[in-house]
Scaffold this motif. Structure first.
Motif, PDB file in Angstrom:
ATOM      1  N   VAL A   1      30.014  -3.039  -1.268  1.00  0.00           N
ATOM      2  CA  VAL A   1      29.344  -2.056  -2.120  1.00  0.00           C
ATOM      3  C   VAL A   1      28.613  -2.719  -3.284  1.00  0.00           C
ATOM      4  CG1 VAL A   1      30.897  -0.166  -1.530  1.00  0.00           C
ATOM      5  CG2 VAL A   1      31.470  -1.661  -3.458  1.00  0.00           C
ATOM      6  N   TYR A   2      28.603  -4.054  -3.333  1.00  0.00           N
ATOM      7  CA  TYR A   2      27.721  -4.719  -4.278  1.00  0.00           C
ATOM      8  C   TYR A   2      26.274  -4.510  -3.817  1.00  0.00           C
ATOM      9  CZ  TYR A   2      31.875  -7.025  -6.209  1.00  0.00           C
ATOM     10  OH  TYR A   2      33.086  -7.273  -6.795  1.00  0.00           O
ATOM     11  N   GLU A   3      25.329  -4.833  -4.713  1.00  0.00           N
ATOM     12  CA  GLU A   3      23.927  -4.510  -4.457  1.00  0.00           C
ATOM     13  C   GLU A   3      23.419  -5.103  -3.139  1.00  0.00           C
ATOM     14  OE1 GLU A   3      21.670  -2.560  -7.070  1.00  0.00           O
ATOM     15  OE2 GLU A   3      23.763  -1.965  -6.750  1.00  0.00           O
ATOM     16  N   GLY A   4      23.884  -6.300  -2.796  1.00  0.00           N
ATOM     17  CA  GLY A   4      23.421  -6.922  -1.568  1.00  0.00           C
ATOM     18  C   GLY A   4      23.823  -6.183  -0.310  1.00  0.00           C
ATOM     19  N   GLY A   5      24.838  -5.319  -0.419  1.00  0.00           N
ATOM     20  CA  GLY A   5      25.284  -4.558   0.738  1.00  0.00           C
ATOM     21  C   GLY A   5      24.656  -3.194   0.881  1.00  0.00           C
TER      22      GLY A   5
ATOM     23  N   PRO B   1      10.737   3.589 -10.308  1.00  0.00           N
ATOM     24  CA  PRO B   1      12.125   3.315 -10.664  1.00  0.00           C
ATOM     25  C   PRO B   1      12.981   4.572 -10.581  1.00  0.00           C
ATOM     26  CG  PRO B   1      10.814   3.553 -12.639  1.00  0.00           C
ATOM     27  CD  PRO B   1       9.858   3.683 -11.487  1.00  0.00           C
ATOM     28  N   GLY B   2      14.286   4.384 -10.754  1.00  0.00           N
ATOM     29  CA  GLY B   2      15.227   5.498 -10.703  1.00  0.00           C
ATOM     30  C   GLY B   2      16.033   5.457  -9.421  1.00  0.00           C
ATOM     31  N   ILE B   3      17.287   5.854  -9.513  1.00  0.00           N
ATOM     32  CA  ILE B   3      18.162   5.725  -8.349  1.00  0.00           C
ATOM     33  C   ILE B   3      17.918   6.853  -7.351  1.00  0.00           C
ATOM     34  CG2 ILE B   3      19.928   4.435  -9.584  1.00  0.00           C
ATOM     35  CD1 ILE B   3      21.569   6.985  -9.826  1.00  0.00           C
TER      36      ILE B   3
ATOM     37  N   ALA C   1       6.936   9.951 -13.411  1.00  0.00           N
ATOM     38  CA  ALA C   1       6.796   8.498 -13.272  1.00  0.00           C
ATOM     39  C   ALA C   1       7.987   7.844 -12.591  1.00  0.00           C
ATOM     40  CB  ALA C   1       6.581   7.868 -14.643  1.00  0.00           C
ATOM     41  N   ALA C   2       9.122   8.556 -12.545  1.00  0.00           N
ATOM     42  CA  ALA C   2      10.334   7.962 -11.994  1.00  0.00           C
ATOM     43  C   ALA C   2      11.147   9.029 -11.278  1.00  0.00           C
ATOM     44  CB  ALA C   2      11.169   7.322 -13.107  1.00  0.00           C
ATOM     45  N   VAL C   3      12.039   8.588 -10.400  1.00  0.00           N
ATOM     46  CA  VAL C   3      12.988   9.515  -9.797  1.00  0.00           C
ATOM     47  C   VAL C   3      13.847  10.108 -10.893  1.00  0.00           C
ATOM     48  CG1 VAL C   3      14.930   9.721  -8.197  1.00  0.00           C
ATOM     49  CG2 VAL C   3      13.007   8.219  -7.638  1.00  0.00           C
TER      50      VAL C   3
ATOM     51  N   HIS D   1       0.812  -1.217   0.000  1.00  0.00           N
ATOM     52  CA  HIS D   1       0.000   0.000   0.000  1.00  0.00           C
ATOM     53  C   HIS D   1       0.848   1.270   0.000  1.00  0.00           C
ATOM     54  CE1 HIS D   1      -2.810  -3.118   1.491  1.00  0.00           C
ATOM     55  NE2 HIS D   1      -3.711  -2.408   0.819  1.00  0.00           N
ATOM     56  N   SER D   2       2.109   1.159  -0.381  1.00  0.00           N
ATOM     57  CA  SER D   2       3.024   2.296  -0.357  1.00  0.00           C
ATOM     58  C   SER D   2       3.549   2.615  -1.748  1.00  0.00           C
ATOM     59  CB  SER D   2       4.217   2.000   0.561  1.00  0.00           C
ATOM     60  OG  SER D   2       3.830   1.846   1.900  1.00  0.00           O
ATOM     61  N   VAL D   3       4.171   3.770  -1.851  1.00  0.00           N
ATOM     62  CA  VAL D   3       5.026   4.062  -2.997  1.00  0.00           C
ATOM     63  C   VAL D   3       6.373   3.423  -2.687  1.00  0.00           C
ATOM     64  CG1 VAL D   3       6.161   5.847  -4.364  1.00  0.00           C
ATOM     65  CG2 VAL D   3       3.830   6.204  -3.508  1.00  0.00           C
ATOM     66  N   ARG D   4       6.845   2.572  -3.596  1.00  0.00           N
ATOM     67  CA  ARG D   4       8.053   1.783  -3.366  1.00  0.00           C
ATOM     68  C   ARG D   4       9.170   2.264  -4.288  1.00  0.00           C
ATOM     69  NH1 ARG D   4       3.431  -1.280  -3.646  1.00  0.00           N
ATOM     70  NH2 ARG D   4       3.740  -1.446  -5.914  1.00  0.00           N
ATOM     71  N   LEU D   5      10.229   2.774  -3.697  1.00  0.00           N
ATOM     72  CA  LEU D   5      11.392   3.176  -4.480  1.00  0.00           C
ATOM     73  C   LEU D   5      12.243   1.929  -4.715  1.00  0.00           C
ATOM     74  CD1 LEU D   5      12.292   6.504  -2.669  1.00  0.00           C
ATOM     75  CD2 LEU D   5      10.932   6.189  -4.725  1.00  0.00           C
ATOM     76  N   THR D   6      12.284   1.470  -5.928  1.00  0.00           N
ATOM     77  CA  THR D   6      12.848   0.147  -6.209  1.00  0.00           C
ATOM     78  C   THR D   6      14.365   0.142  -6.360  1.00  0.00           C
ATOM     79  OG1 THR D   6      12.456   0.455  -8.588  1.00  0.00           O
ATOM     80  CG2 THR D   6      10.711  -0.612  -7.295  1.00  0.00           C
ATOM     81  N   GLU D   7      14.979   1.309  -6.457  1.00  0.00           N
ATOM     82  CA  GLU D   7      16.438   1.382  -6.576  1.00  0.00           C
ATOM     83  C   GLU D   7      16.975   2.366  -5.533  1.00  0.00           C
ATOM     84  OE1 GLU D   7      17.795   1.193 -10.975  1.00  0.00           O
ATOM     85  OE2 GLU D   7      15.769   2.046 -11.032  1.00  0.00           O
ATOM     86  N   PHE D   8      16.804   1.986  -4.273  1.00  0.00           N
ATOM     87  CA  PHE D   8      17.163   2.867  -3.173  1.00  0.00           C
ATOM     88  C   PHE D   8      18.434   2.346  -2.504  1.00  0.00           C
ATOM     89  CE2 PHE D   8      17.031   4.777   1.013  1.00  0.00           C
ATOM     90  CZ  PHE D   8      16.543   6.055   0.753  1.00  0.00           C
ATOM     91  N   TYR D   9      19.366   3.289  -2.238  1.00  0.00           N
ATOM     92  CA  TYR D   9      20.701   2.917  -1.756  1.00  0.00           C
ATOM     93  C   TYR D   9      21.032   3.576  -0.421  1.00  0.00           C
ATOM     94  CZ  TYR D   9      21.586   0.955  -6.372  1.00  0.00           C
ATOM     95  OH  TYR D   9      21.525   0.197  -7.509  1.00  0.00           O
TER      96      TYR D   9
END
Length: 597
Positions: free
Chosen positions: A319-323, A343-345, A381-383, A65-73
């Motif tokens: 600093v790989y994505e999993g970290g 989407p968008g970083i 539509a995107a960051v 039920h949220s806005v989800r930032l899919t590429e958040f670091y």
């Protein structure tokens, strides 16, 4: 919220009585803001992200039920993430470069989200993990928070924490000693429950004044201590690592029995957090403020242990994505409309500027981040793209290309954390087509490697001359409230600080003597002394030394040191002469300092 005052000093905490300006007539509507941050919970530690073993119904519903930032670091480790989150600036720029050894103290002049929102009339509270400075003027109450219930240093049971917690191995998450607005208090209950109780009290006692609530759980960080009722769900949980859906990771990490047991405990800790988030959301509804409350959920870095990671490569510290790639849910239907993926970083440095735009406030400092509010409100539509994000972390100050990353809209350049390799040992990934970092394109696009590595060097050079990074952040040997000052192992410096959990660890502190006068010092050696030797205290050019033949006593006092106002290096150590096998230098667990009237 249940906790008992451990000691009380009858001085009113000034932060609780700060005058708040009335909002201007043209000020935008001011929503309540709740920022929830968990510790070492990875991207894959949610049912919503495809983990079939974990039970997180509340967080999964929040995500849906949220806005989800899919590429958040975020940063690879916690204190740098927290500094960036609070200030909108890279952690290095704020003086934060590590998690201990003096590298986790944020410059006092940095403006936090709490300080910014207080200019718009918000009341502010933080509950849980601060990890940006334990002493004046770096405490949360000194940095804009009216109400603060936090543990010391980087975590419960760590050497920088109160000894009463450190000494209770396996039980420190239950009934911990905490700090409530600077006073030491004895909490009752499991830590995540205690912090949530305090957050609910904060929500329910503020009247109509808008609030900013920072609920920073220290779970599921180690030690993996969890209530029995939460663990029961996972006690017999199988972990089918051979067939588990690790989508695209280019390195499958086989789990040993100890890893499976760690996953069970982590999942239990996260399920407990899930229940607490549910309690908080119910409290918002009961208080009638849910519709006008922005609820943000983030985690501070990737997982510490081997477990499901949504297919991403790497873990905490990497600093790989999993970290560094984490969940980012923004729930505010009244303002943001329908739930959706954006989407968008985006990154931790963007949170403060986004909240500033939402609330119509103006930050004092030049920020590294930028607002993504237009994407949240569906105006775009995107960051917004066209930016570059930078990441680097090792123990100590940044060095070369080790463990660094540069992220653009498409590409990500990674410098491997391998000191035996050449410093230009790069990998290049196109994350638009390869989000799991499986195909190194560095040989195919050498010009991109060259361009991004040059950008990184420019950024690193700028960070290395940041004023807050160039200077020490001294601990003031007083507090406005008159409380004793505790110097802990998390903040000491020197090469032996890596032994911070050993009796033979030792270091020094940079301190500020506020005014000339007499000061008393108490050195605490939690294991006593190993034999006969000399006990030393040195503050600038003032030094005391006594010969000690008592190995049982734990606390030693040096009273009436006459110190002049100024900044000094403070050393405290015991040098053992005998017996032969114990010879060497030993540091105290902590040092208590009291300025005499």
């Amino acid at each position: 919220m249940k906790y008992l005052i451990f000691f009380v000093v009858p001085t009113l905490l000034l932060a609780g009585f700060t005058l708040r300006p009335e909002p201007k007539a043209d000020t935008p509507e001011r929503p309540n803001i709740i920022l929830i941050l968990t510790d070492d919970q990875g991207h894959g530690d949610l049912g919503y992200h495809g983990n079939p073993l974990i039970h997180t119904p509340v967080l999964d519903s929040l995500a849906r039920h949220s806005v989800r930032l899919t590429e958040f670091y975020v940063s690879p480790v916690c204190a740098p993430t927290r500094a960036s989150l609070m200030t909108g600036r890279y952690g290095l720029r704020t003086g934060v470069y590590d998690t201990y050894a003096g590298g986790a103290t944020m410059a006092a002049e940095e403006q936090t989200i709490a300080e910014l929102l207080k200019t718009a009339g918000y009341r502010t509270g933080v509950f849980g993990k601060w990890h940006l400075g334990d002493n004046y003027p770096y405490r949360p109450n000194d940095q804009g928070f009216d109400e603060a219930l936090v543990h010391a240093a980087g975590g419960l049971e760590q050497p920088g924490d109160r000894y009463e917690n450190f000494s209770r191995k396996g039980q420190s998450y239950f009934n911990p000693l905490l700090e409530h607005n600077g006073k030491v208090v004895q909490a009752e209950g499991y830590c995540s429950d205690v912090f949530t109780d305090a957050a609910i009290d904060f929500v329910q006692t503020g009247g109509d004044q808008p609030f900013f609530l920072y609920l920073a759980f220290n779970a599921p960080h180690t030690p993996l201590e969890v209530p029995e009722e939460a663990y029961e769900r996972y006690r017999d949980m199988p972990y089918p690592f051979d067939t588990f859906a690790i989508q695209g990771s280019n390195e499958f990490e086989r789990m040993k029995p100890k890893d499976i047991e760690a996953a069970r405990k982590v999942y239990a800790m996260v399920s407990n957090i899930d229940e607490n988030v549910g309690r908080l959301r119910q409290a918002l509804k009961s208080a009638g403020v849910a519709d006008n409350t922005l609820l943000i959920f983030l985690t501070d870095n990737g997982p510490q242990h081997i477990r499901y990671k949504s297919g991403f490569y790497g873990r905490k510290g990497s600093v790989y994505e999993g970290g560094i790639r984490v969940p980012s849910f923004w729930h505010f239907p009244k303002k943001f409309g329908n739930p959706r993926d954006v989407p968008g970083i985006a990154a931790h440095i963007d949170v403060l500027p986004t909240l500033a735009e939402l609330t119509g406030t103006t930050p004092e400092a030049t920020l590294d981040g930028r607002s993504f509010l237009p994407a949240l409100t569906a105006k775009v539509a995107a960051v917004a793209g066209g930016r570059t994000l930078f990441f680097q972390w090792q123990r100590g100050y940044p060095r070369g290309f080790h463990n660094m990353a540069v992220r653009t809209d498409s590409f990500k350049l990674v410098g491997k954390y391998r000191f035996e390799k050449a410093p230009d040992d790069f990998e290049l990934f196109d994350l638009r087509t390869d989000p799991f970092e499986t195909k190194d394109l560095s040989e195919q696009y050498p010009e991109v490697v060259q361009q991004l590595s040059e950008r990184f060097l420019d950024w690193q050079a700028e960070m290395k001359v940041a004023p807050a990074l160039l200077r020490d952040h001294p601990v003031a040997l007083h507090t406005p409230e008159g409380y004793p000052v505790r110097l802990n192992r998390n903040d000491w410096k020197g090469p032996a600080t890596k032994l911070w959990d050993s009796p033979m660890g030792h270091g020094y502190w940079t301190v500020e003597v506020p005014e000339s006068g007499s000061y008393d010092f108490e050195l605490f050696f939690h294991e006593g002394l190993p034999g006969h030797g000399s006990l030393n205290l040195k503050v600038g050019t003032e030094q005391r030394e006594v010969i000690v033949r008592d190995s049982i006593t734990q606390r030693f006092s040096f009273d009436d040191l006459l110190l002049r106002a100024g900044q000094y290096r403070l050393d405290a150590w015991f040098h053992c002469f005998w017996p032969e096998g114990a010879k060497g230098t030993y540091g105290p667990y902590d040092v208590m300092v009291k300025q005499k009237d």
